[in-house]
Design a protein around this motif. Structure first.
Motif, PDB file in Angstrom:
ATOM      1  N   TYR A  49       0.813  -1.225   0.000  1.00 35.54           N
ATOM      2  CA  TYR A  49       0.000   0.000   0.000  1.00 35.54           C
ATOM      3  C   TYR A  49       0.842   1.270   0.000  1.00 35.54           C
ATOM      4  O   TYR A  49       2.015   1.261   0.305  1.00 35.54           O
ATOM      5  CB  TYR A  49      -1.057   0.001   1.090  1.00 35.54           C
ATOM      6  N   GLU A  50       0.183   2.343  -0.435  1.00 34.44           N
ATOM      7  CA  GLU A  50       0.811   3.657  -0.627  1.00 34.44           C
ATOM      8  C   GLU A  50       2.025   3.571  -1.552  1.00 34.44           C
ATOM      9  O   GLU A  50       3.046   4.214  -1.334  1.00 34.44           O
ATOM     10  CB  GLU A  50       1.155   4.300   0.715  1.00 34.44           C
ATOM     11  N   GLY A  51       1.877   2.765  -2.576  1.00 39.25           N
ATOM     12  CA  GLY A  51       2.934   2.577  -3.557  1.00 39.25           C
ATOM     13  C   GLY A  51       3.705   1.305  -3.282  1.00 39.25           C
ATOM     14  O   GLY A  51       4.366   1.180  -2.252  1.00 39.25           O
ATOM     15  N   THR A  52       3.590   0.330  -4.179  1.00 40.19           N
ATOM     16  CA  THR A  52       4.310  -0.928  -4.008  1.00 40.19           C
ATOM     17  C   THR A  52       5.818  -0.682  -4.025  1.00 40.19           C
ATOM     18  O   THR A  52       6.293   0.390  -4.419  1.00 40.19           O
ATOM     19  CB  THR A  52       3.968  -1.897  -5.154  1.00 40.19           C
ATOM     20  N   SER A  53       6.568  -1.696  -3.633  1.00 39.36           N
ATOM     21  CA  SER A  53       8.027  -1.576  -3.686  1.00 39.36           C
ATOM     22  C   SER A  53       8.490  -1.280  -5.113  1.00 39.36           C
ATOM     23  O   SER A  53       9.474  -0.557  -5.323  1.00 39.36           O
ATOM     24  CB  SER A  53       8.680  -2.862  -3.169  1.00 39.36           C
ATOM     25  N   GLU A  54       7.773  -1.825  -6.076  1.00 39.88           N
ATOM     26  CA  GLU A  54       8.139  -1.581  -7.469  1.00 39.88           C
ATOM     27  C   GLU A  54       7.922  -0.112  -7.851  1.00 39.88           C
ATOM     28  O   GLU A  54       8.734   0.482  -8.574  1.00 39.88           O
ATOM     29  CB  GLU A  54       7.316  -2.493  -8.395  1.00 39.88           C
ATOM     30  N   ILE A  55       6.846   0.478  -7.352  1.00 38.68           N
ATOM     31  CA  ILE A  55       6.606   1.901  -7.612  1.00 38.68           C
ATOM     32  C   ILE A  55       7.667   2.754  -6.929  1.00 38.68           C
ATOM     33  O   ILE A  55       8.135   3.761  -7.500  1.00 38.68           O
ATOM     34  CB  ILE A  55       5.190   2.304  -7.143  1.00 38.68           C
ATOM     35  N   GLN A  56       8.085   2.380  -5.731  1.00 38.40           N
ATOM     36  CA  GLN A  56       9.145   3.139  -5.046  1.00 38.40           C
ATOM     37  C   GLN A  56      10.426   3.101  -5.871  1.00 38.40           C
ATOM     38  O   GLN A  56      11.131   4.121  -6.003  1.00 38.40           O
ATOM     39  CB  GLN A  56       9.405   2.587  -3.645  1.00 38.40           C
ATOM     40  N   ARG A  57      10.747   1.945  -6.416  1.00 40.31           N
ATOM     41  CA  ARG A  57      11.953   1.836  -7.259  1.00 40.31           C
ATOM     42  C   ARG A  57      11.817   2.695  -8.519  1.00 40.31           C
ATOM     43  O   ARG A  57      12.803   3.261  -9.016  1.00 40.31           O
ATOM     44  CB  ARG A  57      12.219   0.371  -7.606  1.00 40.31           C
ATOM     45  N   LEU A  58      10.607   2.795  -9.028  1.00 39.12           N
ATOM     46  CA  LEU A  58      10.357   3.648 -10.183  1.00 39.12           C
ATOM     47  C   LEU A  58      10.602   5.112  -9.830  1.00 39.12           C
ATOM     48  O   LEU A  58      11.274   5.846 -10.576  1.00 39.12           O
ATOM     49  CB  LEU A  58       8.924   3.446 -10.674  1.00 39.12           C
ATOM     50  N   VAL A  59      10.069   5.557  -8.694  1.00 43.03           N
ATOM     51  CA  VAL A  59      10.260   6.939  -8.242  1.00 43.03           C
ATOM     52  C   VAL A  59      11.746   7.238  -8.046  1.00 43.03           C
ATOM     53  O   VAL A  59      12.264   8.276  -8.479  1.00 43.03           O
ATOM     54  CB  VAL A  59       9.484   7.192  -6.928  1.00 43.03           C
ATOM     55  N   ILE A  60      12.437   6.325  -7.383  1.00 45.49           N
ATOM     56  CA  ILE A  60      13.865   6.527  -7.097  1.00 45.49           C
ATOM     57  C   ILE A  60      14.687   6.557  -8.377  1.00 45.49           C
ATOM     58  O   ILE A  60      15.539   7.445  -8.580  1.00 45.49           O
ATOM     59  CB  ILE A  60      14.383   5.422  -6.152  1.00 45.49           C
ATOM     60  N   SER A  61      14.439   5.599  -9.264  1.00 44.17           N
ATOM     61  CA  SER A  61      15.235   5.525 -10.498  1.00 44.17           C
ATOM     62  C   SER A  61      15.026   6.754 -11.363  1.00 44.17           C
ATOM     63  O   SER A  61      15.974   7.279 -11.968  1.00 44.17           O
ATOM     64  CB  SER A  61      14.898   4.240 -11.269  1.00 44.17           C
ATOM     65  N   ARG A  62      13.797   7.248 -11.418  1.00 44.17           N
ATOM     66  CA  ARG A  62      13.534   8.463 -12.200  1.00 44.17           C
ATOM     67  C   ARG A  62      14.274   9.665 -11.614  1.00 44.17           C
ATOM     68  O   ARG A  62      14.781  10.520 -12.351  1.00 44.17           O
ATOM     69  CB  ARG A  62      12.036   8.743 -12.257  1.00 44.17           C
ATOM     70  N   ALA A  63      14.340   9.709 -10.289  1.00 43.13           N
ATOM     71  CA  ALA A  63      15.006  10.838  -9.626  1.00 43.13           C
ATOM     72  C   ALA A  63      16.511  10.834  -9.873  1.00 43.13           C
ATOM     73  O   ALA A  63      17.118  11.886 -10.088  1.00 43.13           O
ATOM     74  CB  ALA A  63      14.716  10.800  -8.125  1.00 43.13           C
ATOM     75  N   ILE A  64      17.108   9.646  -9.850  1.00 44.17           N
ATOM     76  CA  ILE A  64      18.573   9.595  -9.992  1.00 44.17           C
ATOM     77  C   ILE A  64      19.025   9.611 -11.452  1.00 44.17           C
ATOM     78  O   ILE A  64      20.201   9.866 -11.735  1.00 44.17           O
ATOM     79  CB  ILE A  64      19.162   8.359  -9.281  1.00 44.17           C
ATOM     80  N   LEU A  65      18.088   9.375 -12.372  1.00 37.43           N
ATOM     81  CA  LEU A  65      18.446   9.346 -13.798  1.00 37.43           C
ATOM     82  C   LEU A  65      18.086  10.637 -14.524  1.00 37.43           C
ATOM     83  O   LEU A  65      18.195  10.700 -15.752  1.00 37.43           O
ATOM     84  CB  LEU A  65      17.764   8.153 -14.479  1.00 37.43           C
ATOM     85  N   LYS A  66      17.649  11.637 -13.783  1.00 40.83           N
ATOM     86  CA  LYS A  66      17.294  12.913 -14.404  1.00 40.83           C
ATOM     87  C   LYS A  66      18.512  13.521 -15.116  1.00 40.83           C
ATOM     88  O   LYS A  66      19.608  13.487 -14.580  1.00 40.83           O
ATOM     89  CB  LYS A  66      16.790  13.899 -13.341  1.00 40.83           C
TER      90      LYS A  66
END
Length: 380
Positions: A363-380
């Motif tokens: 809930y509140e974003g699966t672990s996979e969604i968290q990895r998506l958020v993180i990867s997008r942030a570090i790959l900007k």
């Protein structure tokens, strides 16, 4: 870790700990076993001002920072996961949406009642078909007249749904417009056409009520729309970003509760003429648990602190939620292993925490969604 907390936060921590031990611990097993919403315990939290923590003090909230809330959630979750879920949903999702994005009239109408716990809030985003795809909303609004909307559709997995007085509902006015068509509404439970279908049978967090919410031609005043039409998607993402910090705190609390139980049991249980804590295999397991737990707490504190200081925190919140939820899974697993067969049976606290933990990776974003958020942030 306590050296990172102010004196006020240490007092808050002690208050929450004493309440949890006295009011939550004796009822936690029954709440879980019978799927009981802990209304008396919720009222107790309200009496302490904790249902208004971090909410706008100008409108009846208790004020305070996210680090304050982190401290409280950890203590509550270490004893009763269900109660921590209820409080997070009420404060950090439902009420916080109104506190941060509502206008003066909306705050005046709703926040005093929510902050004092006289009314309970819920956050309705998930639908039967959308899951992690928040853009895939099918719940629709259309103009009824110049002063109101017609709301139709359904939501699932709405925490607090069975008992909530106020729902923050996300819906679309134009599916073709994607995120630009999503809006957020405040919906009263007494709205004609709104019905609640309880969803029972959860693996864990069984004391937090979960429900499907049906909207059948519900007439919603335009004045209940939060910000402008099309702002709903941005509101949802911002609220989920900040609330993930509280889920991370919940995971730290659950892990700490399991760790405490494992430590106590390992000192009492004896094999081969000595406590099992003196066996290297057990002591090393405890060392790993303590190390990961400390790292999770520090990551959660960093995310909360960045929020409180007005810094960007989306990546840090996702990291804290991802790491803390998965650490919690490893810690409760090891805690149950240390208990052996005893931990596998009810009413063992680690048996309950083993089940409660699992949803924190969903809930509140699966672990996979968290990895998506993180990867997008570090790959900007």
């Amino acid at each position: 870790m306590q050296s990172f907390y102010s004196e006020q936060q240490k007092i808050l921590q002690q208050t929450a700990r004493e309440f949890s031990i006295a009011e939550l611990a004796p009822k936690a097993h029954e709440i879980d076993e019978k799927e009981l919403f802990p209304i008396d315990q919720f009222k107790g939290l309200a009496n302490l001002g904790l249902t208004g923590l971090t909410l706008d003090s100008e409108f009846g909230g208790s004020g305070g920072e996210y680090v304050d809330m982190m401290v409280v959630i950890e203590e509550i979750a270490s004893v009763c996961g269900s109660t921590s879920t209820i409080l997070i949903t009420h404060v950090s999702l439902g009420s916080q949406t109104i506190s941060r994005f509502g206008n003066f009239d909306q705050k005046t109408k709703w926040l005093p009642l929510l902050s004092t716990g006289k009314k309970i809030a819920a956050f309705s985003l998930s639908e039967p078909q959308n899951g992690s795809d928040a853009l895939g909303l099918n719940t629709k609004i259309s103009k009824h007249d110049t002063n109101s909307y017609l709301l139709n559709g359904s939501k699932i997995f709405t925490t607090n749904g069975e008992v909530a007085d106020v729902f923050v509902v996300f819906c679309t006015s134009d599916k073709e417009a994607g995120y630009k068509g999503i809006s957020a509404l405040i919906v009263d439970k007494n709205t004609k056409g709104l019905s609640v279908i309880p969803q029972h049978g959860k693996l864990g967090m069984r004391g937090s009520s979960t429900a499907e919410i049906i909207f059948d031609n519900c007439i919603i005043p335009v004045e209940n729309r939060i910000k402008d039409e099309g702002d709903g998607y941005s509101i949802a993402l911002q609220i989920l970003d900040s609330s993930r910090i509280m889920i991370a705190a919940q995971c730290v609390g659950l892990a700490q509760g399991a760790m405490n139980a494992a430590l106590d049991y390992s000192k009492q249980r004896r094999t081969f003429n000595k406590p099992i804590s003196q066996h290297q295999s057990i002591s090393f397991m405890l060392a790993d648990m303590a190390t990961e737990l400390d790292a999770a707490r520090l990551m959660t504190w960093r995310a909360a602190k960045r929020h409180d200081e007005g810094l960007t925190y989306s990546k840090e919140a996702a990291m804290a939620k991802l790491f803390s939820s998965e650490v919690c899974g490893r810690v409760v697993d090891k805690a149950l292993q240390i208990h052996g067969g005893t931990g596998y049976f009810k009413p063992s606290i680690v048996e309950r925490m083993y089940r409660d933990q699992r949803v924190t990776e969903i809930y509140e974003g699966t672990s996979e969604i968290q990895r998506l958020v993180i990867s997008r942030a570090i790959l900007k």
